[in-house]
Design a protein around this motif. Structure first.
Motif, PDB file in Angstrom:
ATOM      1  N   GLY A 118      21.166  -4.568   0.810  1.00 24.88           N
ATOM      2  CA  GLY A 118      19.756  -4.154   1.302  1.00 24.88           C
ATOM      3  C   GLY A 118      18.976  -3.057   0.658  1.00 24.88           C
ATOM      4  O   GLY A 118      17.713  -2.853   1.456  1.00 24.88           O
ATOM      5  N   LEU A 119      19.423  -2.492  -0.247  1.00 19.63           N
ATOM      6  CA  LEU A 119      18.916  -1.078  -0.715  1.00 19.63           C
ATOM      7  C   LEU A 119      18.309  -1.285  -1.973  1.00 19.63           C
ATOM      8  O   LEU A 119      19.032  -1.838  -2.933  1.00 19.63           O
ATOM      9  CB  LEU A 119      20.046  -0.161  -0.902  1.00 19.63           C
ATOM     10  N   LYS A 120      17.201  -0.808  -2.351  1.00 16.00           N
ATOM     11  CA  LYS A 120      16.350  -0.870  -3.399  1.00 16.00           C
ATOM     12  C   LYS A 120      16.090   0.657  -3.587  1.00 16.00           C
ATOM     13  O   LYS A 120      15.589   1.380  -2.845  1.00 16.00           O
ATOM     14  CB  LYS A 120      15.011  -1.924  -3.044  1.00 16.00           C
ATOM     15  N   ALA A 121      15.794   0.873  -5.029  1.00 17.51           N
ATOM     16  CA  ALA A 121      15.281   2.271  -5.349  1.00 17.51           C
ATOM     17  C   ALA A 121      14.339   1.875  -6.477  1.00 17.51           C
ATOM     18  O   ALA A 121      14.220   0.975  -7.391  1.00 17.51           O
ATOM     19  CB  ALA A 121      16.589   3.049  -5.899  1.00 17.51           C
ATOM     20  N   GLY A 122      13.459   2.792  -6.847  1.00 19.96           N
ATOM     21  CA  GLY A 122      12.352   2.839  -7.653  1.00 19.96           C
ATOM     22  C   GLY A 122      11.432   3.833  -7.584  1.00 19.96           C
ATOM     23  O   GLY A 122      11.685   5.070  -6.961  1.00 19.96           O
ATOM     24  N   PHE A 123      10.039   3.625  -8.202  1.00 18.15           N
ATOM     25  CA  PHE A 123       9.235   4.448  -8.013  1.00 18.15           C
ATOM     26  C   PHE A 123       7.892   3.702  -8.352  1.00 18.15           C
ATOM     27  O   PHE A 123       7.598   2.759  -8.773  1.00 18.15           O
ATOM     28  CB  PHE A 123       9.454   5.570  -9.342  1.00 18.15           C
ATOM     29  N   GLU A 124       6.817   4.356  -7.781  1.00 13.42           N
ATOM     30  CA  GLU A 124       5.393   3.802  -7.867  1.00 13.42           C
ATOM     31  C   GLU A 124       4.358   4.987  -8.547  1.00 13.42           C
ATOM     32  O   GLU A 124       4.630   6.165  -8.222  1.00 13.42           O
ATOM     33  CB  GLU A 124       4.783   3.510  -6.505  1.00 13.42           C
ATOM     34  N   LEU A 125       3.561   4.553  -9.313  1.00 13.12           N
ATOM     35  CA  LEU A 125       2.720   5.554 -10.202  1.00 13.12           C
ATOM     36  C   LEU A 125       1.302   5.234  -9.689  1.00 13.12           C
ATOM     37  O   LEU A 125       0.799   4.193 -10.054  1.00 13.12           O
ATOM     38  CB  LEU A 125       2.998   5.264 -11.609  1.00 13.12           C
ATOM     39  N   GLU A 126       0.831   5.965  -8.947  1.00 15.25           N
ATOM     40  CA  GLU A 126      -0.534   5.593  -8.195  1.00 15.25           C
ATOM     41  C   GLU A 126      -1.752   6.526  -9.088  1.00 15.25           C
ATOM     42  O   GLU A 126      -1.663   7.639  -9.319  1.00 15.25           O
ATOM     43  CB  GLU A 126      -0.620   6.044  -6.980  1.00 15.25           C
ATOM     44  N   ILE A 127      -2.494   5.768  -9.616  1.00 12.26           N
ATOM     45  CA  ILE A 127      -3.874   6.078 -10.343  1.00 12.26           C
ATOM     46  C   ILE A 127      -5.223   5.882  -9.580  1.00 12.26           C
ATOM     47  O   ILE A 127      -5.409   4.891  -9.446  1.00 12.26           O
ATOM     48  CB  ILE A 127      -3.642   5.479 -11.587  1.00 12.26           C
ATOM     49  N   ASP A 128      -5.743   6.958  -9.110  1.00 14.10           N
ATOM     50  CA  ASP A 128      -6.803   6.986  -8.355  1.00 14.10           C
ATOM     51  C   ASP A 128      -8.214   7.060  -9.147  1.00 14.10           C
ATOM     52  O   ASP A 128      -8.049   8.105  -9.721  1.00 14.10           O
ATOM     53  CB  ASP A 128      -6.580   7.923  -7.132  1.00 14.10           C
ATOM     54  N   TYR A 129      -8.923   6.500  -9.048  1.00 11.27           N
ATOM     55  CA  TYR A 129     -10.172   6.575  -9.654  1.00 11.27           C
ATOM     56  C   TYR A 129     -11.508   6.130  -8.842  1.00 11.27           C
ATOM     57  O   TYR A 129     -11.397   5.258  -7.939  1.00 11.27           O
ATOM     58  CB  TYR A 129     -10.074   5.797 -11.042  1.00 11.27           C
ATOM     59  N   TYR A 130     -12.420   6.471  -9.213  1.00 11.21           N
ATOM     60  CA  TYR A 130     -13.797   6.112  -8.693  1.00 11.21           C
ATOM     61  C   TYR A 130     -14.617   5.074  -9.273  1.00 11.21           C
ATOM     62  O   TYR A 130     -14.223   4.829 -10.532  1.00 11.21           O
ATOM     63  CB  TYR A 130     -14.860   7.314  -8.625  1.00 11.21           C
ATOM     64  N   LEU A 131     -15.150   4.234  -8.488  1.00  9.81           N
ATOM     65  CA  LEU A 131     -15.673   3.051  -8.960  1.00  9.81           C
ATOM     66  C   LEU A 131     -17.169   3.297  -9.205  1.00  9.81           C
ATOM     67  O   LEU A 131     -17.968   2.102 -10.011  1.00  9.81           O
ATOM     68  CB  LEU A 131     -15.491   1.625  -7.960  1.00  9.81           C
ATOM     69  N   ASP A 132     -17.911   4.102  -8.690  1.00  9.37           N
ATOM     70  CA  ASP A 132     -19.132   4.269  -8.786  1.00  9.37           C
ATOM     71  C   ASP A 132     -19.466   5.040 -10.172  1.00  9.37           C
ATOM     72  O   ASP A 132     -19.174   6.064 -10.269  1.00  9.37           O
ATOM     73  CB  ASP A 132     -19.908   5.283  -7.822  1.00  9.37           C
ATOM     74  N   TYR A 159       8.238  -0.109 -10.229  1.00  9.83           N
ATOM     75  CA  TYR A 159       9.329  -0.651 -10.532  1.00  9.83           C
ATOM     76  C   TYR A 159      10.459  -0.372  -9.467  1.00  9.83           C
ATOM     77  O   TYR A 159      10.656   0.688  -9.014  1.00  9.83           O
ATOM     78  CB  TYR A 159       9.936   0.297 -11.929  1.00  9.83           C
ATOM     79  N   TYR A 160      11.538  -1.396  -9.218  1.00 14.79           N
ATOM     80  CA  TYR A 160      12.215  -1.423  -8.274  1.00 14.79           C
ATOM     81  C   TYR A 160      13.412  -2.043  -8.918  1.00 14.79           C
ATOM     82  O   TYR A 160      13.543  -3.189  -9.421  1.00 14.79           O
ATOM     83  CB  TYR A 160      11.847  -1.985  -6.908  1.00 14.79           C
ATOM     84  N   ILE A 161      14.748  -1.810  -8.408  1.00 15.90           N
ATOM     85  CA  ILE A 161      15.838  -2.148  -8.675  1.00 15.90           C
ATOM     86  C   ILE A 161      16.798  -2.284  -7.431  1.00 15.90           C
ATOM     87  O   ILE A 161      16.687  -1.578  -6.579  1.00 15.90           O
ATOM     88  CB  ILE A 161      16.774  -1.373  -9.780  1.00 15.90           C
ATOM     89  N   THR A 162      17.371  -3.792  -7.365  1.00 13.42           N
ATOM     90  CA  THR A 162      18.091  -3.883  -6.230  1.00 13.42           C
ATOM     91  C   THR A 162      19.609  -3.303  -6.473  1.00 13.42           C
ATOM     92  O   THR A 162      20.413  -3.644  -7.082  1.00 13.42           O
ATOM     93  CB  THR A 162      18.227  -5.189  -5.779  1.00 13.42           C
ATOM     94  N   LEU A 163      19.990  -2.474  -5.379  1.00  8.28           N
ATOM     95  CA  LEU A 163      21.299  -1.789  -5.628  1.00  8.28           C
ATOM     96  C   LEU A 163      22.368  -2.565  -4.651  1.00  8.28           C
ATOM     97  O   LEU A 163      23.516  -2.174  -4.811  1.00  8.28           O
ATOM     98  CB  LEU A 163      21.350  -0.537  -5.042  1.00  8.28           C
ATOM     99  N   GLY A 164      21.960  -3.437  -3.839  1.00 11.05           N
ATOM    100  CA  GLY A 164      22.842  -4.390  -2.969  1.00 11.05           C
ATOM    101  C   GLY A 164      22.952  -3.605  -1.574  1.00 11.05           C
ATOM    102  O   GLY A 164      22.286  -2.488  -1.264  1.00 11.05           O
TER     103      GLY A 164
END
Length: 231
Positions: free
Chosen positions: A123-137, A116-121
């Motif tokens: 050239g600046l953007k702020a947000g977060f990333e939620l990374e979920i790592d998992y195995y496929l085997d 999720y990102y929001i533009t603050l003006g």
């Protein structure tokens, strides 16, 4: 091959393309070299990269080759699919699904990352990333979840564009490794990039990453230089 049900994956990709805005499709290819001076015996990686995007949909394929000059060596193949939703004039949600195959060890893993990102003006953007790592085997097996608060800033500089990014701090929310703690700060990552156009379709990319490991109290340096072409 990736341990995926290909019919389901193809259906998802087709659905995303169907929802994307009908705009001109873009292809982008690049080749870059990455260097980590602090790594044992030096760490070079070579990365050919191919990307396709149309409207809100994008996908890329990247091959990473590390010469056998130390313990950090091998080959990796990454395939990423992403889709972006524009919520309003200033905010977006992006969903990224990345599939990784480590060729030498014959293992498969994946990352599912809502952003999720929001533009603050200015050239600046702020947000977060939620990374979920998992195995496929075998069974679906989540092995780590991290949240990355992120600031991004970009501005024209000279003939090109300066890009600054700060992930600070990355927090581990969950791990199936009993030797580490949940809800623990892991890393602060400043990134400095500059894109310099050489012609209408050709761009020189330079990137400097300075990850700081909060647990080990240790800095690293990652330098990447590459050429990219749009067609």
């Amino acid at each position: 091959m990736f341990a995926l049900k290909s019919s389901v994956l193809i259906a998802v990709i087709a659905l995303l393309i169907g929802f994307s805005v009908q705009t001109k499709a873009d292809w982008y290819a690049s080749f870059s070299t990455e260097y980590q001076p602090e790594a044992q015996s030096g760490h070079y990686a070579y990365k050919p990269f191919l990307q396709y995007s149309e409207g809100n949909f994008g996908t890329y394929l990247e091959y990473i080759y590390v010469p056998r000059n130390g313990i950090d060596n091998g080959q990796n193949l990454t395939w990423q699919v992403e889709y972006t939703w524009q919520l309003d004039e200033s905010s977006i949600i992006k969903l990224v699904h990345e599939f990784d195959r480590t060729i030498d060890s014959d293992t498969n893993s994946a990352e599912l990352t809502p952003m999720y990102y929001i533009t603050l003006g200015n050239g600046l953007k702020a947000g977060f990333e939620l990374e979920i790592d998992y195995y496929l085997d075998g069974d679906f097996d989540i092995y780590e979840i991290e949240i990355e608060p992120t600031l991004k800033w970009s501005q024209s500089l000279g003939e090109g564009k300066l890009n600054l990014e700060l992930e600070a701090p990355t927090m581990r929310l969950y791990s199936n490794d009993n030797s580490v703690k949940d809800f623990e700060f892991e890393e602060v990552l400043p990134i400095i990039g500059y894109d310099h156009p050489l012609s209408k379709n050709l761009t020189l990319h330079t990137l400097l990453e300075l990850p700081y490991d909060l647990q080990e109290d240790d800095f690293d340096t990652i330098i990447t230089i590459g050429l990219g072409v749009t067609f």
